[in-house]
Write a protein that holds these residues in place. Sequence first.
Motif, mmCIF file in Angstrom:
data_model
loop_
_atom_site.group_PDB
_atom_site.id
_atom_site.type_symbol
_atom_site.label_atom_id
_atom_site.label_comp_id
_atom_site.label_asym_id
_atom_site.label_seq_id
_atom_site.Cartn_x
_atom_site.Cartn_y
_atom_site.Cartn_z
ATOM 1 N N ARG A 39 0.836 -1.205 0.000
ATOM 2 C CA ARG A 39 0.000 0.000 0.000
ATOM 3 C C ARG A 39 0.872 1.258 0.000
ATOM 4 O O ARG A 39 0.589 2.227 -0.692
ATOM 5 N N ARG A 43 0.830 4.133 -2.845
ATOM 6 C CA ARG A 43 0.626 5.560 -2.543
ATOM 7 C C ARG A 43 1.785 6.408 -3.072
ATOM 8 O O ARG A 43 1.580 7.506 -3.581
ATOM 9 N N ARG A 47 1.298 9.500 -5.694
ATOM 10 C CA ARG A 47 1.763 10.873 -5.403
ATOM 11 C C ARG A 47 2.781 11.350 -6.437
ATOM 12 O O ARG A 47 2.685 12.442 -6.974
ATOM 13 N N ASN A 56 -8.957 5.386 -0.200
ATOM 14 C CA ASN A 56 -8.721 4.148 0.538
ATOM 15 C C ASN A 56 -9.560 2.980 0.051
ATOM 16 O O ASN A 56 -9.067 1.859 -0.051
ATOM 17 N N LEU A 59 -7.949 1.765 -3.126
ATOM 18 C CA LEU A 59 -6.582 1.248 -3.010
ATOM 19 C C LEU A 59 -6.576 -0.255 -2.770
ATOM 20 O O LEU A 59 -5.749 -0.968 -3.338
#
Length: 80
Positions: A39, A43, A47, A56, A59
């Motif tokens: 995870r 992320r 980004r 979330n 994801l």
Amino acid sequence: MQGQRPSRAVEQSVDRLVQQVSPHIPALLERDGNETVTRVQLREILRREDLKGGRNDRLSLVLQQLRAKDTTTTARSNVR
């Protein structure tokens, strides 16, 4: 509510995210030395590439698809 499928729009956005992040996965796995994407790594890609839609709830679905895809690819490449 358990077992409820995500809406078509969510499925499409998850598929799109999977396609967008997939090319970046091998470099992170090599760099960090792990076998499957985490995870935190996901992320990081979102980004760095300024990709939207990384909520979330999505994801987990993206990770699930990426890990399934990675397992299938690895299994195929090992069988020769």
